[in-house]
Each structure stands twice: as C-alpha cells, then as structure tokens.
Design a protein around this motif. Structure first.
Motif: not given
Length: 301
Positions: A218-225, A237-240, A73-75, A228-230
């Motif tokens: 997830y580490f690269n995404a957490m640093i470089y992005l 899942l971490r945000s949920i 249900g998370y968008r 939210p759409e990317k």
C-alpha cells in the motif's frame, strides 16, 4: 519365497517422552496460529454488540453480515479488487520474466562477468537512494499516478534473482546444456524449452512471494497514486476504515456512540478477511512446489 517377519521397533521410554513433548509443542503452535484466524473470522460474522462486549471466542455470536454489507457497499471496493488483481498479475508476470532473464546468465559458468554482475546486484540490497530521490526519479519518468508506477519499480527483486540463479546451478546439470547444444538448441531455446519447464518449483515460490507482496502493498500506492479509480484494494480498505472511525467529541447520544464504536471494531475484522482470503486461495495451487523451491533456492552458491 517366505515373507520376512515384520518386527516392530520398540521405542524406549525416553523416545516416547520426547515424542509427546514434540507433539505437545506442535499442538500449542497450531493453536497459537489457528485461534487468532478463527477468532477474526468469527468476529467478522458476529453482531457489533457481541464483539464490543467480548462475547466472541470461537464461534460467531448472533451471526450477521452487517460488516460485509458495509464493506462491499462502499462504491470503490470493486474497483480496488480489480486494480489489485491487475497489479498483482501483471507485476508478478514481469517480475518472473526479468528474474529469469537475470538469473540464467548469472548461473552459466561461461559468462565471464557474472561475478561482477552478481556483486552489483547484491550491492543494491544494501545501498539505496531513499524515498525522495526515488520519487524524483518516478516523476522524471512521468510515471506518477499511472498503472506502471505500481509495476515497474518492483520488476526485479535481487533476492529472487539470487534464489533463482542458485536453483539453476544446483538443479540443472551441465550435461543437459551440452546435450541441448549437440542437438542444435540455441541458448534462448534451451531456456524456454528445457530450463523453464524444469524450474516450476522455484518459479511457483517466487510468483507466490511476489504476488502476495504486491497484493499487500500500500505504501507505493499511497505515495505515487492520487486518483481514487487507480487505488489498490489495500488503500480502498484503509479509506473504509478511516470513514468508520468515530470522533467521540462529535457524538452526544451515548447509545449511538456505542453502536458506532462497535461497528468500527467489527469493520476491522471484516477488512482483514476481505484482504486475506483472495491470497490464501492461491496457496493450495503452489503448495506442492513450495517446500522444494524454498529448500533448493535457499542454498547459496
């Protein structure tokens, strides 16, 4: 012709005891691996109260899809799936292409500089610039918050290059290359038409390693992005999971607090299943190549 009589080899008591010990040990290993997986799946389908009270052992208690309804249900969950699949497929393809292009020359004896190149490749496994210089390099290349920042930094894995090079050296005989040259085949044609079809086991193994690494990363995404759409699935899942955390100081109703804590615990199990199932579905397609590719590619030469 008279068939030879079949004689069954009798096992001594020591052999039987040894076999029982081995089978017992393997059974314990199977239970140690299978039970946590079964528990996580069962807990994800159980009611929050049953999970919180520890009633779940093997089968779901009061089965419900509440956890999965909350997760899906998370968008941004569909966007996370789409991004992760895109990063995994493109990243795996590019990794295999550059791995083969690096490993094949290093496997040829006529390549004069292969020793120096192999040393330079191996040196990068032990010496690195660190997070800050890498971030500065990514920034200078204008790849921050782009699709390619999740793909380009992992295009070459030195360990994979070494495994692939060793596979080429130990599996493909030099006579095959000489026969191809006699028939007028170029080096690139030999690589495409002969080497790649014969290298399916090692390519399947390296593709699985790379794909699983990108999917779980997830580490690269957490640093470089930052958009939210990317975000890949793991960040989504971490945000949920972060949204499901409960601050006990802000909830006064004891019953509501208990329900929120139980749901938060249930979400953890559902997230594990959601993140693991897509990758587990890929394994049966490469399982027949897995053992052969690992054994041959792991022989260092």
């Amino acid at each position: 012709m008279q068939k030879a009589a079949y004689r069954k080899i009798r096992s001594s008591m020591g052999d039987k005891v040894f076999s029982w010990i081995v089978y017992g040990f393997l059974t314990l290993c199977l239970l140690a691996v299978a039970y946590p997986l079964l528990y996580v799946v069962s807990a994800s389908f159980s009611s929050p109260s049953a999970v919180a009270m520890g009633k779940v052992w093997i089968w779901p208690v009061k089965p419900t899809l509440l956890a999965y309804k909350t997760v899906f249900g998370y968008r941004n969950i569909i966007t996370g799936f789409r991004n992760s699949f895109a990063y995994m497929f493109v990243g795996t393809f590019l990794n295999l292409v550059f791995t083969v292009l690096a490993a094949y020359p290093l496997s040829r004896k006529e390549f004069a500089g292969r020793g120096v190149c192999t040393f330079i490749f191996a040196l990068t496994m032990y010496v690195g610039g660190g997070i800050v210089p890498t971030y500065m390099l990514i920034s200078k290349l204008k790849m921050l918050d782009t699709f390619w920042v999740m793909v380009v930094p992992g295009m070459v894995n030195v360990w994979h290059v070494i495994m692939c090079r060793t596979y080429f050296q130990t599996t493909l005989p030099d006579e095959l290359y000489e026969a191809a040259q006699i028939d007028g085949c170029t080096d690139f044609g030999y690589l495409i038409r002969i080497v790649l079809p014969l290298s399916a086991p090692i390519l399947a193994v390296l593709g699985l390693y790379t794909g699983v690494g990108i999917w779980n990363g997830y580490f690269n995404a957490m640093i470089y992005l930052s958009t939210p759409e990317k975000f890949p699935l793991q960040i989504t899942l971490r945000s949920i999971l972060m949204l499901g955390q409960v601050n006990v100081t802000q909830v006064e109703d004891a019953e509501a607090l208990q329900n929120m804590l139980a749901l938060s615990m249930l979400l953890k199990y559902a997230i594990i299943v959601v993140a693991s199932v897509p990758v587990m579905c890929l394994y049966p397609f490469v399982q027949k190549f897995f053992v052969k590719g690992v054994m041959i590619g792991s022989i260092k030469g």
